[in-house]
Every structure is written in C-alpha cells, then in structure tokens.
Design a protein around this motif. Structure first.
Motif, PDB file in Angstrom:
ATOM      1  N   UNK A 129      14.256  31.299 100.250  1.00  0.00           N
ATOM      2  CA  UNK A 129      13.648  30.791 101.303  1.00  0.00           C
ATOM      3  C   UNK A 129      12.413  30.203 101.009  1.00  0.00           C
ATOM      4  N   UNK A 130      12.062  29.376 102.021  1.00  0.00           N
ATOM      5  CA  UNK A 130      10.787  28.487 101.937  1.00  0.00           C
ATOM      6  C   UNK A 130      10.635  27.585 100.824  1.00  0.00           C
ATOM      7  N   UNK A 131      11.860  27.463  99.966  1.00  0.00           N
ATOM      8  CA  UNK A 131      11.908  26.302  98.845  1.00  0.00           C
ATOM      9  C   UNK A 131      12.770  25.278  99.412  1.00  0.00           C
ATOM     10  N   UNK A 132      12.531  24.154  98.642  1.00  0.00           N
ATOM     11  CA  UNK A 132      13.406  22.936  99.072  1.00  0.00           C
ATOM     12  C   UNK A 132      14.672  22.999  98.513  1.00  0.00           C
ATOM     13  N   UNK A 133      15.708  22.397  99.316  1.00  0.00           N
ATOM     14  CA  UNK A 133      17.258  22.511  98.464  1.00  0.00           C
ATOM     15  C   UNK A 133      17.967  21.258  99.202  1.00  0.00           C
ATOM     16  N   UNK A 134      18.556  20.444  98.490  1.00  0.00           N
ATOM     17  CA  UNK A 134      19.543  19.370  98.985  1.00  0.00           C
ATOM     18  C   UNK A 134      20.193  19.757 100.517  1.00  0.00           C
ATOM     19  N   UNK A 135      20.153  18.912 101.530  1.00  0.00           N
ATOM     20  CA  UNK A 135      20.829  19.332 102.982  1.00  0.00           C
ATOM     21  C   UNK A 135      21.527  17.873 103.068  1.00  0.00           C
ATOM     22  N   UNK A 136      22.922  18.106 103.479  1.00  0.00           N
ATOM     23  CA  UNK A 136      23.454  16.560 103.941  1.00  0.00           C
ATOM     24  C   UNK A 136      23.439  16.806 105.606  1.00  0.00           C
ATOM     25  N   UNK A 137      23.046  15.553 106.288  1.00  0.00           N
ATOM     26  CA  UNK A 137      22.952  15.426 107.589  1.00  0.00           C
ATOM     27  C   UNK A 137      23.316  14.084 107.940  1.00  0.00           C
ATOM     28  N   UNK A 138      23.658  13.696 109.010  1.00  0.00           N
ATOM     29  CA  UNK A 138      23.788  12.299 109.623  1.00  0.00           C
ATOM     30  C   UNK A 138      22.515  11.752 110.052  1.00  0.00           C
ATOM     31  N   UNK A 139      22.019  10.454 109.885  1.00  0.00           N
ATOM     32  CA  UNK A 139      20.934   9.679 110.020  1.00  0.00           C
ATOM     33  C   UNK A 139      21.430   8.295 110.057  1.00  0.00           C
TER      34      UNK A 139
END
Length: 226
Positions: A35-45
């Motif tokens: 938690x509070x670290x960055x990780x790849x996330x997939x979303x629509x944009x």
C-alpha cells in the motif's frame, strides 16, 4: 483482504495479455507491492484502454489529506456501490490491476504464516478495482494524484482455509464491461462481484516472513518453504 501482491511479469507481456497498445513508463518485476506504492492499473481514457502506475490506496476526491488512502487499499464488494469513499468511482471509474500473485496470512496459533497465491504458469490475472483523482500534496508535491483500490469478496472454498476474504478476480470476458465508464447498471455490476468460481485456480505456497516488510522486494519473497 488483499494487502500485498506481485507483478513479476514484463511490461510487454502485460500489454499483450490485456490488449493495451502502449505504455509510457518502465516496469521492473515486483515481488512485494505494498500500500501507498505505485503499481500499473488499466482503465479507460479517451475511449481506449490505458495503463499507468497509480498509487495503491484510494484517496477520495473530497479528502482533506492523502493519509486516508492507507485505509482504502481494499473496498468490500458488498458495500462498494454505497460507501461514500467508493460509490462515485464504482459508477464511473472502474479499473483492473494486473497481478501474477498475492499474499494472505494464515493464523497458526499466535503466529501468522504468509502464503503466496499464484497460477502454476505464473500468468497474470486481473484484480478488479476502482480509481480516483485527488488534488493535493503528498510528500511535498502538489498535483492531481491518481490512486486505486482493490475490491474484495468472500473467499472461495480453495482459499477459505487461509483467509475469509479474497480479491475480486475477473475473467477476460468481463473486462470490457467492467472498464466501460458509460455502463452504469448497478445490478449487473454488483452481480460480477462474486468469489472466484474455479476452486483449483491457484497454487498456494507457504513463504518466508520476508514479505512482511515492504522493504523486501526480491524473488526470495515467493520461494516456498517447508
């Protein structure tokens, strides 16, 4: 609960599996995402699948301080549509967090044994989540921050012996609907929040307590013991 996970796969493998065209960041294998670290996330944009590193621990848009995010790493599937911190994101900002393993801790007397859940071939799978945007300061930097949470549900029979909750894992046939920001049918979305039906999905290994510390992020974290 889901409090730690892995993404050891190379970025090109993730892009291919999740049908994302490009990524404008670099990724090195991670064995203990916390938690509070960055990780790849997939979303629509812009009508397309996008992948970007987001901060784990959703910070609601109305939050006064970023510290609330440390308590928002998971969203209970049973209440996610109604809880003030998550309901706006559940309606319009759903996402997928690629992972190729996650950890839970099994109570053994007064101790807790970390266990690693992964596929036999270590292929990535999709953790369902929500993302949010917040304007404020974190560690002296003020900007619009994007953060995410991972939805949890009841454990299925395979995982219940370790923990009574598990992350919501969606199959590929569900990804388009989950990611679609224009789809707002709460009933259909809520119906997707179910324990994993496949009781033989994971291999489960007892691993070293090295994973207990976020400072440890090496392949030793996933080596089976005993």
């Amino acid at each position: 609960m889901c409090g730690r996970y892995t993404l050891r796969s190379r970025l090109n493998r993730i892009l291919d599996q999740f049908a994302v065209e490009t990524a404008d960041f670099e990724w090195t294998p991670r064995y203990n995402i916390a938690p509070t670290q960055n990780a790849p996330v997939i979303y629509m944009e812009g009508g397309e699948r996008t992948i970007a590193p987001l901060r784990w621990g959703l910070i609601p848009s109305w939050a006064k301080e970023a510290s609330i995010g440390a308590r928002m790493i998971n969203a209970r599937g049973e209440t996610v549509a109604e809880k003030p911190a998550f309901r706006a994101a559940f309606k319009r900002r759903r996402c997928l967090a690629p992972a190729d393993g996650y950890y839970e801790w099994k109570k053994e007397g007064t101790k807790k044994q970390p266990c690693f859940f992964h596929l036999a071939d270590d292929q990535p799978f999709a953790l369902a989540g929500l993302w949010e945007e917040w304007n404020g300061e974190i560690k002296g930097e003020t900007k619009r921050w994007r953060s995410f949470t991972i939805i949890t549900t009841d454990a299925n029979p395979q995982t219940a012996a370790i923990h009574d909750r598990m992350p919501l894992i969606l199959g590929e046939s569900q990804w388009d609907l989950w990611l679609d920001p224009e789809f707002e049918d709460k009933t259909q979305l809520q119906a997707m929040i179910q324990p994993l039906a496949d009781d033989d999905f994971f291999e489960i290994d007892a691993v070293s307590t090295q994973v207990n510390s976020p400072k440890n992020d090496s392949a030793e974290c996933v080596v089976p013991i005993g």
